[in-house]
Design a protein around this motif. Structure first.
Motif, PDB file in Angstrom:
ATOM      1  N   HIS A   7       0.761  -1.055   0.018  1.00 61.32           N
ATOM      2  CA  HIS A   7      -0.057   0.006   0.064  1.00 61.32           C
ATOM      3  C   HIS A   7       0.780   1.353  -0.022  1.00 61.32           C
ATOM      4  O   HIS A   7       0.757   2.258  -0.562  1.00 61.32           O
ATOM      5  CB  HIS A   7      -0.732  -0.032   1.081  1.00 61.32           C
ATOM      6  CG  HIS A   7      -1.802   1.089   1.276  1.00 61.32           C
ATOM      7  ND1 HIS A   7      -2.880   1.402   0.438  1.00 61.32           N
ATOM      8  CD2 HIS A   7      -1.761   2.342   2.155  1.00 61.32           C
ATOM      9  CE1 HIS A   7      -3.387   2.529   0.865  1.00 61.32           C
ATOM     10  NE2 HIS A   7      -2.881   3.084   1.920  1.00 61.32           N
ATOM     11  N   ALA A   8       1.959   1.153   0.911  1.00 61.08           N
ATOM     12  CA  ALA A   8       2.958   2.589   0.893  1.00 61.08           C
ATOM     13  C   ALA A   8       3.511   2.680  -0.503  1.00 61.08           C
ATOM     14  O   ALA A   8       3.852   3.807  -0.966  1.00 61.08           O
ATOM     15  CB  ALA A   8       3.806   2.386   2.015  1.00 61.08           C
ATOM     16  N   PHE A   9       3.932   1.594  -1.058  1.00 60.75           N
ATOM     17  CA  PHE A   9       4.541   1.687  -2.509  1.00 60.75           C
ATOM     18  C   PHE A   9       3.672   2.395  -3.491  1.00 60.75           C
ATOM     19  O   PHE A   9       3.950   3.411  -3.998  1.00 60.75           O
ATOM     20  CB  PHE A   9       4.983   0.162  -2.768  1.00 60.75           C
ATOM     21  CG  PHE A   9       5.268   0.305  -4.213  1.00 60.75           C
ATOM     22  CD1 PHE A   9       6.537   0.643  -4.714  1.00 60.75           C
ATOM     23  CD2 PHE A   9       4.436  -0.338  -5.374  1.00 60.75           C
ATOM     24  CE1 PHE A   9       7.010   0.723  -6.023  1.00 60.75           C
ATOM     25  CE2 PHE A   9       4.802  -0.156  -6.760  1.00 60.75           C
ATOM     26  CZ  PHE A   9       5.960   0.268  -7.207  1.00 60.75           C
ATOM     27  N   PHE A  10       2.299   2.049  -3.568  1.00 54.46           N
ATOM     28  CA  PHE A  10       1.341   2.443  -4.587  1.00 54.46           C
ATOM     29  C   PHE A  10       0.959   3.992  -4.074  1.00 54.46           C
ATOM     30  O   PHE A  10       0.860   4.859  -4.834  1.00 54.46           O
ATOM     31  CB  PHE A  10       0.121   1.644  -4.567  1.00 54.46           C
ATOM     32  CG  PHE A  10       0.371   0.290  -5.241  1.00 54.46           C
ATOM     33  CD1 PHE A  10       0.468   0.361  -6.820  1.00 54.46           C
ATOM     34  CD2 PHE A  10       0.385  -0.866  -4.717  1.00 54.46           C
ATOM     35  CE1 PHE A  10       0.776  -0.594  -7.416  1.00 54.46           C
ATOM     36  CE2 PHE A  10       0.508  -1.874  -5.554  1.00 54.46           C
ATOM     37  CZ  PHE A  10       0.896  -1.979  -6.876  1.00 54.46           C
ATOM     38  N   VAL A  11       0.956   4.405  -2.947  1.00 54.85           N
ATOM     39  CA  VAL A  11       0.878   5.528  -2.373  1.00 54.85           C
ATOM     40  C   VAL A  11       2.042   6.555  -2.900  1.00 54.85           C
ATOM     41  O   VAL A  11       1.863   7.493  -3.355  1.00 54.85           O
ATOM     42  CB  VAL A  11       0.536   5.580  -0.985  1.00 54.85           C
ATOM     43  CG1 VAL A  11       0.623   7.286  -0.279  1.00 54.85           C
ATOM     44  CG2 VAL A  11      -0.720   5.048  -0.512  1.00 54.85           C
ATOM     45  N   GLY A  12       3.092   5.892  -2.579  1.00 58.29           N
ATOM     46  CA  GLY A  12       4.367   6.775  -2.977  1.00 58.29           C
ATOM     47  C   GLY A  12       4.501   7.084  -4.495  1.00 58.29           C
ATOM     48  O   GLY A  12       4.939   7.994  -4.983  1.00 58.29           O
ATOM     49  N   ARG A  13       4.047   5.755  -5.255  1.00 60.57           N
ATOM     50  CA  ARG A  13       4.127   5.922  -6.626  1.00 60.57           C
ATOM     51  C   ARG A  13       3.165   6.953  -7.054  1.00 60.57           C
ATOM     52  O   ARG A  13       3.198   7.856  -8.195  1.00 60.57           O
ATOM     53  CB  ARG A  13       3.652   4.695  -7.232  1.00 60.57           C
ATOM     54  CG  ARG A  13       3.977   4.452  -8.840  1.00 60.57           C
ATOM     55  CD  ARG A  13       3.721   2.994  -9.017  1.00 60.57           C
ATOM     56  NE  ARG A  13       3.178   3.140 -10.297  1.00 60.57           N
ATOM     57  CZ  ARG A  13       2.515   1.938 -10.835  1.00 60.57           C
ATOM     58  NH1 ARG A  13       3.103   0.743 -10.393  1.00 60.57           N
ATOM     59  NH2 ARG A  13       2.009   1.976 -12.222  1.00 60.57           N
TER      60      ARG A  13
END
Length: 105
Positions: A7-13
């Protein structure tokens, strides 16, 4: 349930993409304004140059009309000779004044 790291990866992206779009828009707008400014300045310069040339042409025409309408070559020659004589007299006066100044020093 999803993994918090994923989830953090997709938010950052998504954040990086949004910031990239904002930067792209800002740069595009800045370059657009710069292009407009450049075009306006070039147009102003063109208009200014045209106005100066028109004024010069008008002044030249008026001068030529004045010369051709009221004077002859003999009168012009006499006027030129008188002007030369006046300049020579002024030069002589300046030389005399300069000599007096040097003698005082």
């Amino acid at each position: 349930m999803s993994n918090p790291l994923v989830h953090a990866f997709f938010v950052g992206r998504a954040f990086a993409e949004a910031v990239g779009e904002q930067v792209e828009n800002a740069v595009t707008n800045a370059l657009s304004e710069l292009g407009k400014f450049d075009a306006e300045q070039r147009e102003r310069l063109r208009q200014f140059t045209e106005e100066v040339l028109q004024r010069a042409s008008y002044a030249e025409q008026m001068t030529m009309q004045g010369r051709s309408s009221g004077s002859t070559n003999a009168a012009t020659s006499t006027d030129l000779q008188a002007m030369i004589d006046d300049l020579r007299a002024e030069t002589a006066q300046l030389r005399a004044e300069l000599q007096r100044y040097r003698n005082r020093s």
